[in-house]
Enzyme design. Sequence first.
Site, PDB file in Angstrom:
ATOM      1  CG  ASP B 306      -2.118   1.024   0.960  1.00 32.69           C
ATOM      2  OD1 ASP B 306      -2.175   1.644  -0.119  1.00 32.69           O
ATOM      3  OD2 ASP B 306      -2.940   1.177   1.878  1.00 32.69           O
ATOM      4  CG  PHE B 324      -6.276   8.824   5.053  1.00 33.11           C
ATOM      5  CD1 PHE B 324      -6.301   8.354   6.352  1.00 33.11           C
ATOM      6  CD2 PHE B 324      -7.322   9.631   4.623  1.00 33.11           C
ATOM      7  CE1 PHE B 324      -7.347   8.668   7.205  1.00 33.11           C
ATOM      8  CE2 PHE B 324      -8.379   9.957   5.466  1.00 33.11           C
ATOM      9  CZ  PHE B 324      -8.383   9.470   6.764  1.00 33.11           C
ATOM     10  N   GLY B 325      -1.902   7.891   4.142  1.00 30.77           N
ATOM     11  CA  GLY B 325      -0.985   7.007   3.427  1.00 30.77           C
ATOM     12  C   GLY B 325       0.465   7.179   3.814  1.00 30.77           C
TER      13      GLY B 325
END
Lengths: 330, 438
Positions: B306, B324-325
Amino acid sequence: MRHLLSAGDLTPAEAVTILDTAAQMAATQEREIKKLPTLRGRTVVNLFFEDSTRTRISFETAAKRLSADVINFSAKGSSVSKGESLKDTALTLQAMGADAVVIRHQASGAPHTLATSGWTHGAVVNAGDGTHQHPTQALLDAYTLRRHLVGDGGRSDVTGRDLEGLKVAIVGDVLHSRVARSNVQLLHTLGAEVTLVGPPTLVPVGVGAWTARVSYHLDEVIADEKPDAVMMLRVQRERMSSAGGGFFPSPLEYTRGYGLDARRLAALPDHAIVLHPGPMNRGLEISADAADSPRAVIVEQVANGVAVRMAVLYLLLAGGAPATNERADA
Amino acid sequence: MTDYLLTDVSPLGEAATDVLLADGRIAALGADARARANDDAVTIDGAGLVLLPGLVDLHTHLREPGREDAETIRTGTRAAALGGFTAVHAMANTSPTQDTAGVVEQVWRLGREAGWVDVHPVGAVTVGLEGERLAELGAMADSQAQVRVFSDDGRCVHDPVVMRRALEYVKAFDGVVAQHAQEPRLTEGAQMHEGVVSAELGLAGWPAVAEEAIIARDVLLAEHVGSRLHVCHLSTAGSVEIVRWAKSRGIDVTAEATPHHLVLTDEEARGYDPVFKVNPPLRTQADVDAVRAGLEDGTIDIVATDHAPHTREDKDCEWAAAAFGMTGLETALSVVQETMVDTGRMTWADVARVLSTNPARIGRVADHGRPVAVGEPANLVLVDPAARRTVVPEEQATKSTNSPFRGRELHGRVVATFLRGRATVLDGAPVDESQVVA
């Protein structure tokens, strides 16, 4: 104390020092000339990303009474809405030489980010961040509780005293309340016992780790615990709508279960006081009977707010014990 | 093309041997390798090194087209090669969305031109990731990119009818729907895992049930229509239980975990540093323990990165405003080694299974995830498990610096990566770009 970010950061000694200092500040406010020269030449920036006229005026008054220069920076529309970012705003203020930044922000943690990012060298005072913390509100509440409920209700000197043994019920929308989070931590630090009361939908998952009891029944808490003080939290009407989260079925049902009305007021112990951080929704979480009763100390909380914020700014910027005998230049 | 003789390497961590790479394949093993190596073969001393099939990432965000300021196919695939990967699946949430044959072919072609790894575009399940109507899945499957994995990742295919149709439809070309399991109504405005830490920090909660409810629904849908389902970045103990139960019923479901969910918890949010803001969020230690156990017992089939690069401005801000991330391509193998191998829970053969064989099988990638055997394509990675390295995001090949492992000492290091016999990484550094372009 370098910054004031969270009520949870304060040790019992630090908290009592702030309350004692606030008491000294309050004493100076009885004088005809209220202004002290203590922070002359220092600059306090009120950086408000969220509307809050009351809190801003309180901080502004506190800073001015200490002779600081005050800059009000209203930055509605932060980086969240792609306006100027918190970072650029902070760097701008730093360039202008802010000694302290009082920040109100809709994002939880924004004051923490400001204090740890290196974007500003000034002291950071959290004036309310999202649903996280509002430490000066908790301090003014503690100050108000101490004045009324410790040392024979203010008849004797309470300097150095904490809130050991006091029972405080905090009632309402705990989930969204920075006031509740700050008070749970600070009142526990000062030795009080806190009970949170609200419908289960407005109590956060994970509340079990907090230093407070939780009840879903206000009448039981009043009858069984006989609280020394009841702190009513503001409930936003939009919370009941489906778009607002659908946290309760109707304002009427909320008021029936958790509103402070004349009946519940009468059921409280005789010495108990009623607090509210304001602004109130009369008829929702508090009835006019309760809000206007002699046991409500809501207006006094506002005055105490100025003294507490003077104390905080003083301790952050001047350090040491205050010399309140100084007089401002005429 | 250069031949490589890898001496004294341990394939899958087993007995040391020599391996000869020639003409893009594993040409010889053992004594035969030295004997058959010609004079200009480059010899790499592999003593103490583990040889694995090249890693295959089923879940990478390369950001191109659309957010080339965060990552490009070139920078992202170079980072992948440095992380030991030889194939990556490029997620569909680009701009424009990878929801047509044209866009997936463009991504596929840019990947080929870059040459660092094989890029397999993931196709969007629904047009524009909007969750409303199916994208032209067949056209993407039939395109040059030969898409087999379909995902609206970043968003959940939340409508049960749309999900059912997608599961059914991709059977025609042996595709799989990779679900980002997130019930949208339960996660409106969500910022972090809902629990003790979110309650204290005043950040809106992302409850475990929002993931688990979708996984439970989807495994039952997959059973009903007889399709295969892949669960992206499973993050909770409850999700592990549901997948375990589904597999015990014979449902054709596979599941992935990310490296960060193997090691980091929601406690990281306490400093409000948005580098730890990720979706699904970092969970509790009990969840981390359950994810590790699920990976160990095979409930979780693969580890996928991811890898989600973001520009500094998208992370250098207050938590709620941040994206996000987190990046992961260059740290994934180390995290798996540290959490699973060095703890004795998995062997290097297991690592090859979860980071290469299984993801290649799920993505229907034929030439990757193969055994280390004569005649197989030389898609390989050489790892030094004894190495220790400190993560400096600014020194990584990825264009972005949002690694959650900044300053952390990680176990193991990729020494060399080979794509069809051609080195993309040697001595732990990427080879000159002119060497990789086919």
